[in-house]
Scaffold this motif. Structure first.
Motif, PDB file in Angstrom:
ATOM      1  N   ILE A   1       5.541  -6.586   2.193  1.00  0.00           N
ATOM      2  CA  ILE A   1       5.606  -6.466   0.830  1.00  0.00           C
ATOM      3  C   ILE A   1       4.404  -5.738   0.687  1.00  0.00           C
ATOM      4  O   ILE A   1       4.151  -4.323  -0.201  1.00  0.00           O
ATOM      5  CB  ILE A   1       6.424  -7.619   0.736  1.00  0.00           C
ATOM      6  CG1 ILE A   1       7.468  -7.841   0.678  1.00  0.00           C
ATOM      7  CG2 ILE A   1       6.223  -7.313  -1.345  1.00  0.00           C
ATOM      8  CD1 ILE A   1       7.841  -8.823   0.971  1.00  0.00           C
ATOM      9  N   LEU A   2       3.067  -6.645   0.248  1.00  0.00           N
ATOM     10  CA  LEU A   2       1.781  -6.179  -0.271  1.00  0.00           C
ATOM     11  C   LEU A   2       1.503  -5.050  -0.006  1.00  0.00           C
ATOM     12  O   LEU A   2       0.952  -4.145  -0.843  1.00  0.00           O
ATOM     13  CB  LEU A   2       1.070  -7.498  -0.749  1.00  0.00           C
ATOM     14  CG  LEU A   2       1.584  -8.931  -0.988  1.00  0.00           C
ATOM     15  CD1 LEU A   2       0.781 -10.153  -0.930  1.00  0.00           C
ATOM     16  CD2 LEU A   2       1.913  -8.334  -2.440  1.00  0.00           C
ATOM     17  N   THR A   3       1.278  -4.885   1.783  1.00  0.00           N
ATOM     18  CA  THR A   3       0.803  -3.760   1.625  1.00  0.00           C
ATOM     19  C   THR A   3       1.324  -1.831   1.559  1.00  0.00           C
ATOM     20  O   THR A   3       0.913  -1.457   1.568  1.00  0.00           O
ATOM     21  CB  THR A   3       0.460  -3.566   4.077  1.00  0.00           C
ATOM     22  OG1 THR A   3      -0.604  -4.977   4.317  1.00  0.00           O
ATOM     23  CG2 THR A   3       0.043  -2.766   3.702  1.00  0.00           C
ATOM     24  N   PHE A   4       2.915  -2.428   1.822  1.00  0.00           N
ATOM     25  CA  PHE A   4       3.380  -1.259   1.764  1.00  0.00           C
ATOM     26  C   PHE A   4       3.814  -1.158   0.154  1.00  0.00           C
ATOM     27  O   PHE A   4       4.494   0.005  -0.346  1.00  0.00           O
ATOM     28  CB  PHE A   4       5.140  -0.746   2.395  1.00  0.00           C
ATOM     29  CG  PHE A   4       4.481  -0.716   3.870  1.00  0.00           C
ATOM     30  CD1 PHE A   4       4.251  -2.108   4.387  1.00  0.00           C
ATOM     31  CD2 PHE A   4       4.904   0.623   4.450  1.00  0.00           C
ATOM     32  CE1 PHE A   4       3.818  -1.345   5.912  1.00  0.00           C
ATOM     33  CE2 PHE A   4       4.401   0.567   5.585  1.00  0.00           C
ATOM     34  CZ  PHE A   4       4.511  -0.428   6.681  1.00  0.00           C
ATOM     35  N   ALA A   5       3.841  -1.724  -0.683  1.00  0.00           N
ATOM     36  CA  ALA A   5       4.110  -1.878  -1.771  1.00  0.00           C
ATOM     37  C   ALA A   5       3.495  -0.230  -2.821  1.00  0.00           C
ATOM     38  O   ALA A   5       3.983   0.106  -3.444  1.00  0.00           O
ATOM     39  CB  ALA A   5       3.723  -2.912  -2.819  1.00  0.00           C
ATOM     40  N   ASP A   6       2.241  -0.169  -2.001  1.00  0.00           N
ATOM     41  CA  ASP A   6       2.066   1.574  -3.249  1.00  0.00           C
ATOM     42  C   ASP A   6       1.985   3.085  -2.403  1.00  0.00           C
ATOM     43  O   ASP A   6       1.755   3.745  -2.071  1.00  0.00           O
ATOM     44  CB  ASP A   6       0.222   1.130  -3.374  1.00  0.00           C
ATOM     45  CG  ASP A   6      -0.451   1.371  -2.110  1.00  0.00           C
ATOM     46  OD1 ASP A   6       0.187   1.217  -0.582  1.00  0.00           O
ATOM     47  OD2 ASP A   6      -1.887   1.325  -2.368  1.00  0.00           O
ATOM     48  N   SER A   7       3.145   2.236  -1.518  1.00  0.00           N
ATOM     49  CA  SER A   7       3.665   3.792  -0.510  1.00  0.00           C
ATOM     50  C   SER A   7       4.481   4.959  -1.321  1.00  0.00           C
ATOM     51  O   SER A   7       5.143   4.980  -1.827  1.00  0.00           O
ATOM     52  CB  SER A   7       4.232   3.278   1.076  1.00  0.00           C
ATOM     53  OG  SER A   7       4.845   4.724   1.379  1.00  0.00           O
ATOM     54  N   PRO A   8       3.633   6.271  -1.386  1.00  0.00           N
ATOM     55  CA  PRO A   8       3.959   6.976  -2.041  1.00  0.00           C
ATOM     56  C   PRO A   8       5.974   7.537  -1.530  1.00  0.00           C
ATOM     57  O   PRO A   8       6.936   7.863  -2.237  1.00  0.00           O
ATOM     58  CB  PRO A   8       4.101   8.447  -1.891  1.00  0.00           C
ATOM     59  CG  PRO A   8       2.985   7.884  -0.829  1.00  0.00           C
ATOM     60  CD  PRO A   8       2.949   6.800  -0.281  1.00  0.00           C
ATOM     61  N   TYR A   9       6.127   7.430  -0.437  1.00  0.00           N
ATOM     62  CA  TYR A   9       7.950   6.869   0.159  1.00  0.00           C
ATOM     63  C   TYR A   9       8.821   5.998  -0.096  1.00  0.00           C
ATOM     64  O   TYR A   9       9.680   5.642   0.072  1.00  0.00           O
ATOM     65  CB  TYR A   9       7.797   7.442   2.317  1.00  0.00           C
ATOM     66  CG  TYR A   9       6.428   8.120   1.385  1.00  0.00           C
ATOM     67  CD1 TYR A   9       7.410   9.894   1.426  1.00  0.00           C
ATOM     68  CD2 TYR A   9       5.891   7.967   2.321  1.00  0.00           C
ATOM     69  CE1 TYR A   9       6.387  10.978   1.895  1.00  0.00           C
ATOM     70  CE2 TYR A   9       4.838   9.117   2.150  1.00  0.00           C
ATOM     71  CZ  TYR A   9       5.293  10.706   2.333  1.00  0.00           C
ATOM     72  OH  TYR A   9       4.049  11.520   1.814  1.00  0.00           O
ATOM     73  N   ILE A  10       8.211   4.709  -0.669  1.00  0.00           N
ATOM     74  CA  ILE A  10       9.261   4.031  -1.231  1.00  0.00           C
ATOM     75  C   ILE A  10       9.941   3.288  -2.528  1.00  0.00           C
ATOM     76  O   ILE A  10       8.808   4.079  -2.924  1.00  0.00           O
ATOM     77  CB  ILE A  10       8.486   2.672  -0.230  1.00  0.00           C
ATOM     78  CG1 ILE A  10       8.921   2.340   0.609  1.00  0.00           C
ATOM     79  CG2 ILE A  10       9.672   1.549  -0.874  1.00  0.00           C
ATOM     80  CD1 ILE A  10       8.019   0.774   1.099  1.00  0.00           C
TER      81      ILE A  10
END
Lengths: 454, 165
Positions: B68-77
């Motif tokens: 969750i914390l790693t992917f939180a800043d993904s522009p595709y989510i």
């Protein structure tokens, strides 16, 4: 008096597993009501916590999950280590007391300390085994001692694989080690092997070699126990009131043994052999009490063998006469000089192109002058069994004996070591020999044992 | 007698895991990503299901929070498919943990997943699963650099040939 007063425990120690000691103790304690359900639950939770800690050490904190089989291995190792500690306690009640009152983590730590000590014990026994090693040609024995334990002493890992036995042990003991794992297995195996070595050290190595050669001339490739055969022969000599270190029997000795033992039941035989073991211990001046015990307990294996030998009239397979394989054979047979390669090639081409057996026979009679050429032809001639039988019929007994010696039929082994045509030739020869009268066959086979092909 | 490894499927443990997942909302809220209690429970169930499926066990804090914390800043989510993507990523993570023969640490694997998801895959989970991570796992198994791509080599070769012509 050897009777000791033993403290009675609710849990039956006999029912506990040697390999899965901790688990079986928990189960028994739970069944007998020594451990309450609450305590049992606490132990299970602590087991999981211990597993979680071990897993973290195993992955060095780099992975939060591991494969189930690895976790099961680590769990088994942890439980084995705890079991080792509990086994080292004086009795079962003390073990239960420790389980109830100490955190499992502590028991595991104590177990690790015991394991380390046990590795030293294994080293001690290994050194004793190496020092008392018997000079023998038996490969399984030599390889097991020289190389079999190297992996154990080099790579035995007590943190995550304490219950494993990283070793290549092929040699079979009189008392095989069962129901033990890890370092405990290795210690028990080495201890038993040491007692066997110790017993064999009372006899001359060459004599033992001759006894084993009498048992089977190719004993060096077998996985059979040496000490058992030596003990059997020593007991036979003892029963005959002959010096035990002779380890040899003449046909008259075997008859005498047969007469002496044949009308006894197995229980009576056991008693008689026990007496013989005690006398043997006295005669050989064996002082090691553990060795004495080891020999006495070996009778549970030896008595049925002797009894069986008496029943089926094959006592010479139990009390085997010595045989010296180094005695030079009496007959030297020269197979003759092979014909020139080109001439042989032409001959075999012509032979293979023949339609009728009469033509083949004519070629043989005309061109084959030595047994060496005949042997090549029998292998390369692609003969059918009827043809081969007729050709073998042309040979004399001595020639058949030479071929039998050079081409014995051992289907299980030869299938890998020999070519298809060689195997076919062996099968043809074997089939032909079976058709011969018994007396002639016996003569050929006895000739084969005393012949040396030059 | 064998002592089977038993996992405690306790309600309390699950509840604690759900509350840990919900705690991540405090951080992901900055990226407009929030999980409901129901979705958090589903995530925890996905984890248990995935672990069982790939034959693994997990102790202590799971990797859900890390994902969750790693992917939180993904522009595709975005919030619209947030729970669904995290669920899939958790499943993919455990699958490739096995495929890489445990040679990669949790952090490294999640790092590569993020790198490919945001990079060449441009948010496509299928491309991530079936192309990039498969290739990476193969590289790891063969002892190559996880990023090694023979496709680039062949492209380079073709370019070189074009230049020669």
């Amino acid at each position: 008096m050897n009777n000791k007063i033993k403290k009675q425990s609710i849990i039956d120690g006999e029912k506990l597993s040697g390999e899965f000691y901790f688990q079986s103790l928990l189960q028994e304690a739970y069944v007998k009501g020594v451990l309450s359900p609450k305590e049992s639950e606490r132990i299970q939770l602590e087991c999981l916590k211990l597993l979680a800690d071990s897993t973290e050490r195993f992955t060095r904190g780099q992975s939060s999950s591991i494969r189930v089989e690895i976790a099961q291995g680590i769990m088994a190792s942890n439980l084995f280590t705890i079991g080792i500690y509990l086994k080292s306690l004086p009795d079962l009640d003390t073990a239960i007391f420790h389980i109830q009152n100490e955190p499992l983590e502590k028991l595991y730590e104590y177990g690790l300390a015991v394991l380390k000590r046990k590795i030293n014990v294994a080293h001690y026994f290994y050194n004793r085994v190496c020092k008392s090693k018997l000079k023998t040609a038996n490969q399984a024995y030599n390889i097991t001692i020289d190389q079999g334990f190297k992996p154990f002493f080099e790579s035995y890992e007590i943190n995550f694989h304490a219950h494993e036995i990283p070793s290549d042990i092929d040699y079979q003991l009189i008392h095989p080690v069962t129901d033990l794992a890890g370092v405990e297995f290795v210690i028990k195996y080495l201890e038993n092997l040491y007692y066997e070595n110790l017993f064999c050290s009372y006899f001359d190595a060459d004599t033992i070699h001759e006894v084993m050669s009498g048992y089977d001339p190719s004993y060096k490739y077998l996985l059979d126990n040496i000490c058992a055969q030596v003990l059997q022969n020593a007991l036979g000599c003892q029963l005959l009131s002959a010096p035990p270190d002779r380890l040899d029997f003449s046909p008259a000795d075997l008859n005498a043994l047969d007469k002496k033992l044949k009308n006894h039941s197995q229980a009576e035989l056991q008693t008689q052999l026990e007496t013989a073991v005690r006398e043997l211990v006295t005669d050989l001046k064996l002082t090691n009490r553990s060795l004495k015990k080891y020999l006495l307990t070996s009778l549970t294996k030896i008595t049925p063998t002797v009894f069986q030998g008496l029943t089926i009239h094959s006592l010479n397979k139990v009390f085997v006469p010595r045989y010296n394989p180094n005695i030079k054979p009496i007959i030297h047979y020269n197979m003759g000089i092979k014909m020139d390669d080109n001439a042989y090639r032409d001959m075999i081409t012509e032979f293979l192109s023949c339609r009728f057996f009469e033509d083949k026979l004519a070629i043989i009679k005309e061109q084959i002058k030595t047994l060496a050429d005949m042997e090549d032809l029998l292998i390369a001639g692609e003969l059918e069994s009827t043809e081969a039988t007729m050709i073998f019929g042309l040979l004399e007994d001595i020639e058949l004996a030479v071929l039998t010696k050079r081409h014995p039929l051992h289907p299980a082994i030869d299938a890998i070591d020999f070519s298809a045509s060689e195997i076919r030739m062996q099968q043809n020869l074997d089939a032909y020999l079976r058709t011969l009268p018994r007396a002639r066959l016996a003569e050929i086979l006895s000739m084969a044992t005393t012949i040396e092909v030059v | 007698m064998s002592f089977e490894l038993k996992l405690f499927d306790s309600y309390l443990i699950e509840k604690q895991a759900v509350s840990e997942v919900l705690l991540c909302n405090n951080i992901t809220a900055d990226y407009a990503l929030v999980l409901s209690e129901e979705q958090a429970l589903e995530l925890v169930e996905t984890r248990s299901h995935s672990l069982k499926n790939v034959g693994r066990v997990e102790f202590g804090g799971g990797i859900i929070e890390k994902v969750i914390l790693t992917f939180a800043d993904s522009p595709y989510i975005s919030q619209y498919r947030y729970a669904e993507i995290i669920n899939e990523l958790v499943e993919v993570f455990y699958y490739f943990k096995n495929e890489t023969l445990d040679l990669m640490s949790d952090d490294d694997l999640i790092g590569y997943m993020k790198k490919y998801f945001d990079g060449v895959c441009q948010g496509s989970l299928d491309q991530l699963k079936y192309r990039e991570l498969e290739r990476m796992a193969k590289n790891v198994r063969l002892g190559l650099d996880p990023d090694y791509n023979d496709l680039y080599d062949s492209e380079k070769l073709m370019n070189d040939e074009d230049e020669d012509e």
